[in-house]
Design a protein around this motif. Structure first.
Motif, mmCIF file in Angstrom:
data_model
loop_
_atom_site.group_PDB
_atom_site.id
_atom_site.type_symbol
_atom_site.label_atom_id
_atom_site.label_comp_id
_atom_site.label_asym_id
_atom_site.label_seq_id
_atom_site.Cartn_x
_atom_site.Cartn_y
_atom_site.Cartn_z
ATOM 1 N N ALA A 68 0.835 -1.209 0.000
ATOM 2 C CA ALA A 68 0.000 0.000 0.000
ATOM 3 C C ALA A 68 0.867 1.255 0.000
ATOM 4 O O ALA A 68 0.553 2.243 -0.686
ATOM 5 C CB ALA A 68 -0.918 -0.010 1.215
ATOM 6 N N LEU A 69 1.958 1.239 0.760
ATOM 7 C CA LEU A 69 2.835 2.409 0.840
ATOM 8 C C LEU A 69 3.496 2.722 -0.497
ATOM 9 O O LEU A 69 3.866 3.874 -0.758
ATOM 10 C CB LEU A 69 3.903 2.179 1.910
ATOM 11 C CG LEU A 69 3.408 2.181 3.363
ATOM 12 C CD1 LEU A 69 4.493 1.690 4.306
ATOM 13 C CD2 LEU A 69 2.933 3.574 3.764
ATOM 14 N N ARG A 70 3.658 1.727 -1.343
ATOM 15 C CA ARG A 70 4.264 1.961 -2.662
ATOM 16 C C ARG A 70 3.392 2.866 -3.532
ATOM 17 O O ARG A 70 3.908 3.575 -4.399
ATOM 18 C CB ARG A 70 4.473 0.631 -3.404
ATOM 19 C CG ARG A 70 5.467 -0.302 -2.766
ATOM 20 C CD ARG A 70 5.560 -1.604 -3.564
ATOM 21 N NE ARG A 70 6.139 -1.406 -4.882
ATOM 22 C CZ ARG A 70 5.560 -1.775 -6.023
ATOM 23 N NH1 ARG A 70 4.372 -2.356 -6.017
ATOM 24 N NH2 ARG A 70 6.164 -1.562 -7.190
ATOM 25 N N GLN A 71 2.070 2.841 -3.312
ATOM 26 C CA GLN A 71 1.135 3.539 -4.191
ATOM 27 C C GLN A 71 0.715 4.872 -3.570
ATOM 28 O O GLN A 71 -0.188 4.930 -2.744
ATOM 29 C CB GLN A 71 -0.105 2.665 -4.444
ATOM 30 C CG GLN A 71 0.197 1.303 -5.027
ATOM 31 C CD GLN A 71 0.697 1.394 -6.455
ATOM 32 O OE1 GLN A 71 0.350 2.315 -7.179
ATOM 33 N NE2 GLN A 71 1.512 0.432 -6.863
ATOM 34 N N ARG A 72 1.372 5.948 -3.960
ATOM 35 C CA ARG A 72 1.036 7.262 -3.402
ATOM 36 C C ARG A 72 -0.360 7.711 -3.842
ATOM 37 O O ARG A 72 -1.048 8.457 -3.137
ATOM 38 C CB ARG A 72 2.076 8.289 -3.841
ATOM 39 C CG ARG A 72 1.937 9.648 -3.165
ATOM 40 C CD ARG A 72 2.998 10.625 -3.640
ATOM 41 N NE ARG A 72 3.005 11.820 -2.820
ATOM 42 C CZ ARG A 72 2.208 12.864 -3.006
ATOM 43 N NH1 ARG A 72 1.318 12.832 -3.996
ATOM 44 N NH2 ARG A 72 2.290 13.923 -2.209
ATOM 45 N N LEU A 99 10.405 -0.140 7.141
ATOM 46 C CA LEU A 99 9.546 -0.127 5.960
ATOM 47 C C LEU A 99 10.091 0.841 4.909
ATOM 48 O O LEU A 99 10.078 0.552 3.704
ATOM 49 C CB LEU A 99 8.114 0.259 6.352
ATOM 50 C CG LEU A 99 7.313 -0.799 7.131
ATOM 51 C CD1 LEU A 99 6.092 -0.167 7.780
ATOM 52 C CD2 LEU A 99 6.885 -1.936 6.203
ATOM 53 N N ALA A 100 10.576 1.988 5.352
ATOM 54 C CA ALA A 100 11.153 2.963 4.420
ATOM 55 C C ALA A 100 12.388 2.391 3.729
ATOM 56 O O ALA A 100 12.591 2.600 2.525
ATOM 57 C CB ALA A 100 11.497 4.249 5.163
ATOM 58 N N GLN A 101 13.183 1.663 4.490
ATOM 59 C CA GLN A 101 14.380 1.057 3.900
ATOM 60 C C GLN A 101 13.992 0.022 2.841
ATOM 61 O O GLN A 101 14.607 -0.046 1.767
ATOM 62 C CB GLN A 101 15.222 0.407 4.991
ATOM 63 C CG GLN A 101 16.526 -0.202 4.471
ATOM 64 C CD GLN A 101 17.326 -0.851 5.579
ATOM 65 O OE1 GLN A 101 16.764 -1.401 6.523
ATOM 66 N NE2 GLN A 101 18.653 -0.795 5.463
ATOM 67 N N ALA A 131 12.467 7.809 -3.651
ATOM 68 C CA ALA A 131 11.686 9.032 -3.458
ATOM 69 C C ALA A 131 10.502 8.785 -2.519
ATOM 70 O O ALA A 131 10.231 9.577 -1.609
ATOM 71 C CB ALA A 131 11.205 9.557 -4.806
ATOM 72 N N ARG A 132 9.797 7.688 -2.751
ATOM 73 C CA ARG A 132 8.662 7.349 -1.876
ATOM 74 C C ARG A 132 9.153 7.030 -0.470
ATOM 75 O O ARG A 132 8.512 7.398 0.521
ATOM 76 C CB ARG A 132 7.901 6.164 -2.457
ATOM 77 C CG ARG A 132 6.665 5.744 -1.673
ATOM 78 C CD ARG A 132 5.639 6.837 -1.589
ATOM 79 N NE ARG A 132 4.397 6.373 -0.965
ATOM 80 C CZ ARG A 132 3.498 7.157 -0.392
ATOM 81 N NH1 ARG A 132 3.698 8.472 -0.350
ATOM 82 N NH2 ARG A 132 2.403 6.658 0.145
ATOM 83 N N LEU A 136 7.990 8.845 3.030
ATOM 84 C CA LEU A 136 7.522 8.108 4.204
ATOM 85 C C LEU A 136 8.300 8.535 5.450
ATOM 86 O O LEU A 136 7.699 8.785 6.505
ATOM 87 C CB LEU A 136 7.675 6.604 3.970
ATOM 88 C CG LEU A 136 7.352 5.691 5.153
ATOM 89 C CD1 LEU A 136 5.904 5.852 5.591
ATOM 90 C CD2 LEU A 136 7.645 4.226 4.810
ATOM 91 N N ARG A 137 9.605 8.650 5.342
ATOM 92 C CA ARG A 137 10.419 9.071 6.498
ATOM 93 C C ARG A 137 10.019 10.476 6.965
ATOM 94 O O ARG A 137 9.879 10.734 8.164
ATOM 95 C CB ARG A 137 11.900 9.038 6.123
ATOM 96 C CG ARG A 137 12.477 7.640 5.904
ATOM 97 C CD ARG A 137 13.990 7.697 5.747
ATOM 98 N NE ARG A 137 14.551 6.387 5.437
ATOM 99 C CZ ARG A 137 14.920 5.999 4.219
ATOM 100 N NH1 ARG A 137 14.800 6.842 3.182
ATOM 101 N NH2 ARG A 137 15.415 4.786 4.022
ATOM 102 N N ALA A 138 9.839 11.370 6.010
ATOM 103 C CA ALA A 138 9.517 12.758 6.361
ATOM 104 C C ALA A 138 8.162 12.863 7.059
ATOM 105 O O ALA A 138 8.018 13.575 8.067
ATOM 106 C CB ALA A 138 9.534 13.622 5.104
#
Length: 419
Positions: A68-72, A99-101, A131-132, A136-138
């Motif tokens: 899900a996180l892959r799909q902005r 997850l970000a890594q 980039a994604r 996520l980290r930010a």
């Protein structure tokens, strides 16, 4: 028919909800990779079916969350139960650096409950996205209030399999924090293993369901129950009245008492529109006092307001008869297990507040307490994550019981008590 009604209502209320691969799914279906409502809709979902069929609930939700996180550009976030969405977002809070890594590297790490052959299959669907990962980290570094809308800015709606009864606690928590500003839509009403109704009004905050007469044979018992109750049919119901539901829907299962009470909210053409009110199986009663699930919850929230800094994560109750000899030589009573945030212990005075509130809200309970026929309520705090493990023990798509009836579940929650 139910599937088409749902998709039509969803698309009418949220125009981009049916976009190609615009829906992410968070739903554990161990051993049975399939579409959420039993029909093949591969173009709607960006979540691979094998991710939901993993043997471990926590691992399944984590892998689905990663996809899900892959799909902005998501437009719909769908969960089998609101509890599954909340647990997935708890994973995000705990594991967002990892997850970000994984997003940045396009790599699915080995983990318990993820067979290597399935991991390899899912790994082939990933690609590096630094980039994604940076986004996520930010966003996670800013905090988690409203995190869902910040991570998926085009999201229109959260779809959950159940938003009433036991799931209300989870929906309320999500609306107040992670999912601020997003509407929740519960499309179907199901009971006794059958699909019975559909919610044609996604924009309404409180779900209500049109009972479809050709999906099952419905009978209704007036509430409160009469001495010699006579069942009523769909065309005999009155708006504003409450009824116990009796269903014939499955071959070999006739006139099944669903154990649910419905309130008639109105009519759509000639068919009743209902709101689920309570589950009779979740009523607390050790002397016939009968405290309904939804009213106990309201009393618990009132008592919680007297504990400064406490935030309710989850709860479950037990009648002392299930405890057997371990309850000791005392009058029948309730035991309540709470997971709280912001409070690590309770004084005896604070613990008594819940029993005091019950006596104020339920005069029959107060009378039994005064006579000594019911003993004082016992309250226990459990460690963080206890209810996540309890939900995994319950199995797939089983709503959380608020009154435990099984010894194995009681032993699991007792093993998590810290105070």
């Amino acid at each position: 028919q139910g599937s088409l009604l749902y998709l039509d209502a969803l698309g009418a209320a949220f125009p981009r909800a049916l976009d190609h691969r615009g829906t992410a799914l968070l739903r554990w279906t161990p051993g049975s990779p399939r579409a959420p409502a039993g029909w093949p809709l591969p173009t709607l979902y960006c979540t691979p079916a094998p991710a939901g069929a993993l043997p471990s609930r926590a691992t399944a939700l984590r892998v689905q969350l990663l996809f899900a996180l892959r799909q902005r550009g998501l437009h719909v976030l769908e969960a089998g139960l609101a509890a599954e969405l909340r647990d997935a977002l708890a994973i995000l809070r705990d594991e967002w650096p990892r997850l970000a890594q994984e997003l940045a590297l396009g790599r699915l790490s080995p983990q318990p409950g993820l067979p290597e052959e399935v991991r390899s299959q899912l790994q082939a669907l990933l690609a590096p996205d630094p980039a994604r990962a940076a986004e996520l980290r930010a966003e996670c570094a800013r905090g988690f209030e409203g995190i869902v809308r910040r991570l998926w800015p085009q999201l229109e709606v959260v779809v959950v399999g159940s938003a009433h009864s036991t799931e209300q606690l989870y929906c309320d928590t999500l609306r107040q924090a992670d999912c601020q500003g997003l509407p929740f839509y519960c499309p179907f009403y199901q009971a006794v293993g059958a699909l019975l109704g559909v919610n044609l009004w996604p924009e309404k905050p409180v779900p209500q369901f049109l009972l479809c007469p050709d999906w099952a044979f419905f009978e209704f018992l007036p509430c409160p129950v009469e001495e010699e109750p006579q069942t009523m049919l769909l065309d005999e119901l009155w708006e504003g009245h409450e009824y116990g539901l009796v269903v014939t829907a499955q071959p070999g299962e006739y006139r099944c008492c669903a154990g649910e009470v419905l309130r008639v909210a109105g009519f759509h053409k000639q068919c009743p529109v209902v709101k689920p009110v309570r589950r009779e199986s979740q009523t607390l009663s050790v002397r016939g006092e009968s405290i309904p699930e939804e009213r106990f919850y309201q009393t618990l929230l009132r008592a919680l307001g007297m504990w400064p800094g406490a935030h309710l994560i989850d709860y479950v109750c037990v009648e002392s008869s299930l405890l057997g000899d371990s309850s000791g030589p005392c009058a029948p009573h309730y035991e309540v297990f709470l997971e709280l945030q912001g409070l690590r212990d309770l004084s005896e005075g604070q613990r008594y507040k819940l029993d005091q509130c019950l006596q104020e809200d339920f005069l029959v309970y107060k009378s039994f307490r005064f006579k000594g026929s019911i003993g004082p309520l016992r309250l226990h705090l459990v460690r963080a994550g206890a209810f996540i493990r309890l939900r995994e023990a319950l199995g797939s798509l089983v709503p959380m019981p608020r009154v435990l009836r099984e010894e194995r579940l009681l032993q699991l929650i007792q093993g998590s008590v810290i105070s």
